[in-house]
Design an enzyme around this catalytic site. Sequence first.
Site, short mmCIF file in Angstrom:
data_model
loop_
_atom_site.label_atom_id
_atom_site.label_comp_id
_atom_site.label_asym_id
_atom_site.label_seq_id
_atom_site.Cartn_x
_atom_site.Cartn_y
_atom_site.Cartn_z
N THR A 30 0.82 -1.22 0.00
CA THR A 30 0.00 0.00 0.00
C THR A 30 0.84 1.25 0.00
O THR A 30 0.48 2.27 -0.58
CB THR A 30 -0.93 0.00 1.24
OG1 THR A 30 -1.89 -1.03 1.07
CG2 THR A 30 -1.64 1.32 1.42
N TYR A 75 -8.08 0.38 -3.63
CA TYR A 75 -7.00 1.02 -4.41
C TYR A 75 -6.11 -0.09 -4.97
O TYR A 75 -6.26 -1.27 -4.66
CB TYR A 75 -6.18 1.96 -3.52
CG TYR A 75 -5.66 1.26 -2.28
CD1 TYR A 75 -6.38 1.33 -1.08
CD2 TYR A 75 -4.50 0.49 -2.30
CE1 TYR A 75 -5.95 0.66 0.05
CE2 TYR A 75 -4.06 -0.19 -1.18
CZ TYR A 75 -4.79 -0.09 -0.01
OH TYR A 75 -4.36 -0.77 1.10
N SER A 94 1.63 -7.75 -0.53
CA SER A 94 2.38 -8.73 0.27
C SER A 94 1.60 -10.00 0.58
O SER A 94 2.18 -10.97 1.07
CB SER A 94 2.86 -8.10 1.57
OG SER A 94 1.81 -7.94 2.50
N THR A 115 1.50 -4.47 4.17
CA THR A 115 1.29 -4.70 5.61
C THR A 115 0.75 -6.09 5.91
O THR A 115 0.90 -6.58 7.02
CB THR A 115 0.31 -3.66 6.18
OG1 THR A 115 -0.95 -3.79 5.47
CG2 THR A 115 0.86 -2.26 6.03
N ASP A 116 0.12 -6.74 4.93
CA ASP A 116 -0.56 -8.01 5.23
C ASP A 116 0.39 -9.07 5.78
O ASP A 116 0.04 -9.77 6.72
CB ASP A 116 -1.25 -8.56 3.97
CG ASP A 116 -2.48 -7.76 3.60
OD1 ASP A 116 -3.19 -8.16 2.67
OD2 ASP A 116 -2.70 -6.71 4.24
N LYS A 166 -0.05 -7.45 12.91
CA LYS A 166 -1.08 -6.55 12.38
C LYS A 166 -2.37 -6.84 13.13
O LYS A 166 -2.90 -7.94 13.05
CB LYS A 166 -1.24 -6.76 10.88
CG LYS A 166 -2.20 -5.78 10.20
CD LYS A 166 -2.18 -5.93 8.68
CE LYS A 166 -3.12 -4.91 8.03
NZ LYS A 166 -3.10 -5.00 6.53
N GLU A 217 -2.49 -28.87 27.48
CA GLU A 217 -3.70 -29.44 26.88
C GLU A 217 -3.42 -30.73 26.11
O GLU A 217 -4.31 -31.36 25.56
CB GLU A 217 -4.32 -28.42 25.91
CG GLU A 217 -4.99 -27.26 26.62
CD GLU A 217 -6.20 -27.71 27.46
OE1 GLU A 217 -6.46 -27.09 28.50
OE2 GLU A 217 -6.83 -28.72 27.08
#
Length: 357
Positions: free
Chosen positions: A40, A54, A87, A120-121, A193, A314
């Site tokens: 981005t 975008y 990304s 950013t992903d 993120k 667990e």
Amino acid sequence: MNARLIRFAAWILAMASSVAAQPAPEPRLPNVTLLATGGTIAGTGTTSTTTVGYKAATLGVDALVAAVPELAKVARVTGEQVFQIASENMTPAHWLQLARRVSELLARDDVNGVVITHGTDTLEETAYFLDLVVKSPKPVVLVGAMRPSTSISADGPMNLYNAVALAASSDAAGRGVMVCLNDQINAARDVTKTDTATLDTFRAPELGLLGVMEAGHPIFYRASTRAHTSATEFDIGAVKELPKVGIVLAYAGSGRLAIDAMIAAGVKGIVHAGTGNGSLAIDAKAALVEARSKGIVVVRASRVPGGAVARNGEADDDALDFVVADNLSPQKARVLLSLALTRTVDTREIQRMFWRY
Ligand code: DAS
């Protein structure tokens, strides 16, 4: 004799005043290489209010640098376009190529730091991978944006300025790979993120940020306790392809379907993002036991964003020969497991790595 002495004294005075009048030479600015990969921060929208829908990865590295002339006040920036992708399309092959370029650059005496512009992903995954494999104390800073360059109050330019200023700072050395957006400095291992849209999306919810950028200068408040960069045992020199590791998300009724698919696909490791403290449903446990019997390394992580998965909590990890992810997210656990499998398939050794990195 006196006349000669007076003339010499006058010459000395004249020299002294001429030196004093010269401006002090500009301090030599650090050399920072900017590696652009897309995202981005390099995105463009059709209007100034387009903040979704975008096109990411459209502006080249020269345009990114030209958009922030203030970079020249903090560093001598050289730009390289390594990729031009959103990304979500990053892969371990991209990680390897990027890590090799970063290492080549940092080995040069005339490079003081590297900044990577990135979508950013999956930025947190690339950052953690570099944190584990780059063998240099020099600053490596990843930066992105949540608004495209064309939008009102685009966050990219200031994020880029801060990232370059951070990479140019002598105080940034030796802290591991960092992520710098929204005036905040986070550790590659801890950051994630947290929001699909907001500018403050990158956080380390439980461990907190490393520091902040204030008027172009980093202020640090803490350092990571986990080994990174030059202190790790990982060497990608001879690695052509990272071992395939998949992530399986558990949910009510998820059963063994995805695990069986991973086994059939021939993965070398499975990160199981369990419910709660890494809990295993009966059928999922049976499938993971089968995976382990085929030599697949199993790591118990959790889909819960906070806390660590307790070993032998667990599930009886000792008996099942499973590994636990500590407090790493499933996506970070996959990065570490991929690298661990380049060194060993011994689960005790791999568990040691999860405690160390
Ligand atoms: N698609 C997102 C990416 O490239 C855009 C972004 O937020 O950078 O990661």
